[in-house]
Design a protein around this motif. Structure first.
Motif, PDB file in Angstrom:
ATOM      1  N   ALA A 157       0.815  -1.211   0.000  1.00 38.29           N
ATOM      2  CA  ALA A 157       0.000   0.000   0.000  1.00 38.29           C
ATOM      3  C   ALA A 157       0.849   1.261   0.000  1.00 38.29           C
ATOM      4  CB  ALA A 157      -0.937  -0.001   1.214  1.00 38.29           C
ATOM      5  N   PHE A 158       1.899   1.299   0.834  1.00 32.89           N
ATOM      6  CA  PHE A 158       2.699   2.532   0.906  1.00 32.89           C
ATOM      7  C   PHE A 158       3.478   2.769  -0.379  1.00 32.89           C
ATOM      8  CE2 PHE A 158       4.640  -0.942   3.314  1.00 32.89           C
ATOM      9  CZ  PHE A 158       5.857  -1.122   2.667  1.00 32.89           C
TER      10      PHE A 158
ATOM     11  N   GLY B 117       4.619  15.222  -2.737  1.00 30.68           N
ATOM     12  CA  GLY B 117       4.988  15.271  -1.328  1.00 30.68           C
ATOM     13  C   GLY B 117       3.846  14.851  -0.418  1.00 30.68           C
ATOM     14  N   PHE B 118       2.624  15.254  -0.785  1.00 31.25           N
ATOM     15  CA  PHE B 118       1.441  14.857  -0.009  1.00 31.25           C
ATOM     16  C   PHE B 118       1.247  13.345  -0.042  1.00 31.25           C
ATOM     17  CE2 PHE B 118      -3.085  13.870   0.258  1.00 31.25           C
ATOM     18  CZ  PHE B 118      -3.454  14.526   1.421  1.00 31.25           C
ATOM     19  N   CYS B 119       1.402  12.759  -1.231  1.00 34.12           N
ATOM     20  CA  CYS B 119       1.250  11.305  -1.358  1.00 34.12           C
ATOM     21  C   CYS B 119       2.337  10.571  -0.577  1.00 34.12           C
ATOM     22  CB  CYS B 119       1.301  10.895  -2.828  1.00 34.12           C
ATOM     23  SG  CYS B 119      -0.172  11.342  -3.779  1.00 34.12           S
ATOM     24  N   ALA B 120       3.561  11.088  -0.608  1.00 38.21           N
ATOM     25  CA  ALA B 120       4.651  10.458   0.140  1.00 38.21           C
ATOM     26  C   ALA B 120       4.388  10.530   1.636  1.00 38.21           C
ATOM     27  CB  ALA B 120       5.976  11.127  -0.210  1.00 38.21           C
ATOM     28  N   ALA B 121       3.913  11.681   2.115  1.00 40.84           N
ATOM     29  CA  ALA B 121       3.583  11.808   3.534  1.00 40.84           C
ATOM     30  C   ALA B 121       2.420  10.876   3.902  1.00 40.84           C
ATOM     31  CB  ALA B 121       3.235  13.252   3.861  1.00 40.84           C
ATOM     32  N   SER B 122       1.448  10.758   3.004  1.00 43.85           N
ATOM     33  CA  SER B 122       0.329   9.838   3.233  1.00 43.85           C
ATOM     34  C   SER B 122       0.829   8.403   3.315  1.00 43.85           C
ATOM     35  CB  SER B 122      -0.704   9.972   2.116  1.00 43.85           C
ATOM     36  OG  SER B 122      -1.223  11.275   2.051  1.00 43.85           O
ATOM     37  N   ALA B 123       1.780   8.055   2.432  1.00 44.56           N
ATOM     38  CA  ALA B 123       2.371   6.722   2.487  1.00 44.56           C
ATOM     39  C   ALA B 123       3.093   6.509   3.809  1.00 44.56           C
ATOM     40  CB  ALA B 123       3.335   6.538   1.319  1.00 44.56           C
ATOM     41  N   GLY B 124       3.746   7.566   4.320  1.00 44.76           N
ATOM     42  CA  GLY B 124       4.408   7.460   5.622  1.00 44.76           C
ATOM     43  C   GLY B 124       3.411   7.191   6.739  1.00 44.76           C
ATOM     44  N   ILE B 125       2.241   7.823   6.664  1.00 44.88           N
ATOM     45  CA  ILE B 125       1.195   7.552   7.657  1.00 44.88           C
ATOM     46  C   ILE B 125       0.736   6.104   7.579  1.00 44.88           C
ATOM     47  CG2 ILE B 125      -1.196   8.095   8.284  1.00 44.88           C
ATOM     48  CD1 ILE B 125      -0.614  10.993   7.428  1.00 44.88           C
ATOM     49  N   VAL B 126       0.556   5.604   6.356  1.00 42.37           N
ATOM     50  CA  VAL B 126       0.164   4.202   6.174  1.00 42.37           C
ATOM     51  C   VAL B 126       1.233   3.272   6.748  1.00 42.37           C
ATOM     52  CG1 VAL B 126      -0.237   2.405   4.448  1.00 42.37           C
ATOM     53  CG2 VAL B 126      -1.321   4.638   4.193  1.00 42.37           C
TER      54      VAL B 126
ATOM     55  N   TYR C  16       1.171   0.129   9.374  1.00 43.89           N
ATOM     56  CA  TYR C  16       1.681  -1.176   8.936  1.00 43.89           C
ATOM     57  C   TYR C  16       2.769  -1.704   9.870  1.00 43.89           C
ATOM     58  CZ  TYR C  16       3.622  -4.686   5.730  1.00 43.89           C
ATOM     59  OH  TYR C  16       4.071  -5.858   5.162  1.00 43.89           O
ATOM     60  N   MET C  17       3.684  -0.798  10.315  1.00 40.24           N
ATOM     61  CA  MET C  17       4.838  -1.225  11.110  1.00 40.24           C
ATOM     62  C   MET C  17       4.715  -0.868  12.585  1.00 40.24           C
ATOM     63  SD  MET C  17       7.943  -0.267   8.470  1.00 40.24           S
ATOM     64  CE  MET C  17       9.145  -1.022   9.551  1.00 40.24           C
TER      65      MET C  17
ATOM     66  N   THR D 107      -3.627   3.552  21.531  1.00 36.19           N
ATOM     67  CA  THR D 107      -4.830   2.759  21.255  1.00 36.19           C
ATOM     68  C   THR D 107      -5.490   3.143  19.933  1.00 36.19           C
ATOM     69  OG1 THR D 107      -6.125   4.349  22.566  1.00 36.19           O
ATOM     70  CG2 THR D 107      -5.317   2.375  23.696  1.00 36.19           C
ATOM     71  N   PHE D 108      -5.257   4.381  19.470  1.00 39.27           N
ATOM     72  CA  PHE D 108      -5.847   4.820  18.202  1.00 39.27           C
ATOM     73  C   PHE D 108      -5.430   3.892  17.071  1.00 39.27           C
ATOM     74  CE2 PHE D 108      -5.315   7.182  14.217  1.00 39.27           C
ATOM     75  CZ  PHE D 108      -6.595   7.645  14.014  1.00 39.27           C
ATOM     76  N   TYR D 109      -4.179   3.442  17.075  1.00 36.27           N
ATOM     77  CA  TYR D 109      -3.687   2.583  15.999  1.00 36.27           C
ATOM     78  C   TYR D 109      -4.345   1.210  16.039  1.00 36.27           C
ATOM     79  CZ  TYR D 109      -0.180   5.742  14.151  1.00 36.27           C
ATOM     80  OH  TYR D 109       0.429   6.790  13.537  1.00 36.27           O
TER      81      TYR D 109
END
Length: 319
Positions: A43-44, A218-227, A231-232, A143-145
């Motif tokens: 996904a990321f 940059g927005f997509c990369a930051a979004s991938a970082g959130i994902v 994931y990790m 707990t949010f995660y």
């Protein structure tokens, strides 16, 4: 058939062939869980590749995306550890990612510099900023995660659930496809990539568009970082070195021309799935080192670039 649909067809055939080979040679390969994991585990990479697709279609390149991902993960992890709620940390990370991309786009446009050099500098800068925040991995304990992962997973069949990360990828692919094909922004991106000089003559705001395109990346990369943090469950400033190449490879294998003007988000998704399938096939095989995945990807990438060049020359000859 024009070259866009030809390359997309070739990508689809390669994807189907790889999946069929896995089903023939390995037991349980065709199970729904394997397919779901293919989306969730990549996904990321896919979200990053969506932003990269717009950049490449416009005739540019963005080498900073992996560093932005790493920065985002460590930024969120550090601030959650310091007492922030994850949502504000994520929102700030998204703003920083988009702003960082916009600054790169402005530098490229204002100073007429090659995107390769500007984003190469951005790659080192973002990675270094991540190490300034923290140079070790930080576990995210909130707990949010756990609640988000559990509550937003979509039941499919039996115990198989579509993970939250896979849902994020699907949403970005849908939105990216709409943005590219059905909006003025998308038409401008294709126009700039096809011929920047002609686009200027037609009244396309090329300079502002470059800022917006790199801001989107940059927005997509930051979004991938959130994902990645979902994931990790951790942040690491030294992670994902080289992922920018995977994003570029996915876009090219998906039919996006490095020269610009041709490509699309659906093809990029297929490119991401092909990269993931190669890794999955090697995992099922069991005896091959994971580095063989890089070898196969390199060979496949060379094949697709060659096919694109052949198609481009034939179309040029006809015209």
């Amino acid at each position: 058939m024009n070259r866009r649909y030809m390359t997309l067809l070739i990508t689809a055939l390669v994807l189907i062939a790889l999946y069929a080979c896995g089903g023939i040679y390995f037991n349980n390969f065709m199970r729904l869980r394997v397919l779901v994991n293919l989306f969730g585990d990549n996904a990321f990479t896919g979200i990053t590749a969506v932003g990269m697709t717009f950049v490449i279609i416009s005739g540019g390149i963005d080498l900073s995306v992996a560093s932005v991902i790493a920065f985002t993960t460590i930024f969120i992890a550090q601030n959650v550890q310091n007492g922030w709620h994850p949502i504000p940390a994520m929102l700030v990370a998204l703003v920083l990612g988009a702003l960082f991309g916009a600054v790169q786009g402005w530098i490229i446009s204002f100073f007429q510099l090659p995107p390769f050099l500007v984003t190469l500098a951005g790659m080192f800068f973002a990675r270094g900023m991540g190490f300034i925040i923290n140079d070790v991995s930080i576990a995210i304990k909130h707990t949010f995660y756990s609640e988000t992962i559990r509550n937003l997973a979509i039941p499919l069949q039996g115990k198989v659930r579509l993970p939250f990360t896979a849902t994020c990828l699907i949403v970005f692919v849908i939105l990216g496809t709409i943005l590219a094909r059905y909006t003025r922004f998308g038409r401008y991106v294709y126009a700039i990539g096809s011929n920047e000089a002609s686009a200027r003559l037609m009244g396309v705001p090329v300079d502002r568009m470059k800022v917006a395109i790199y801001a989107l990346s940059g927005f997509c990369a930051a979004s991938a970082g959130i994902v990645v943090t979902f994931y990790m469950q951790s942040g690491n400033s030294s992670s994902f070195t080289g992922l920018e190449m995977d994003a570029i490879a996915a876009a090219v294998i998906g039919g996006t021309l490095l020269t610009g003007g041709v490509g699309g988000v659906p093809g990029t998704l297929m490119g991401v799935l092909i990269l993931g399938l190669i890794q999955t096939l090697i995992t099922f095989q069991g005896s091959l080192n994971n580095w063989w995945a890089k070898i196969f990807i390199g060979a496949l990438l060379f094949l697709f670039i060659s096919v694109q060049q052949i198609l481009s020359r034939r179309l040029a000859t006809r015209s």
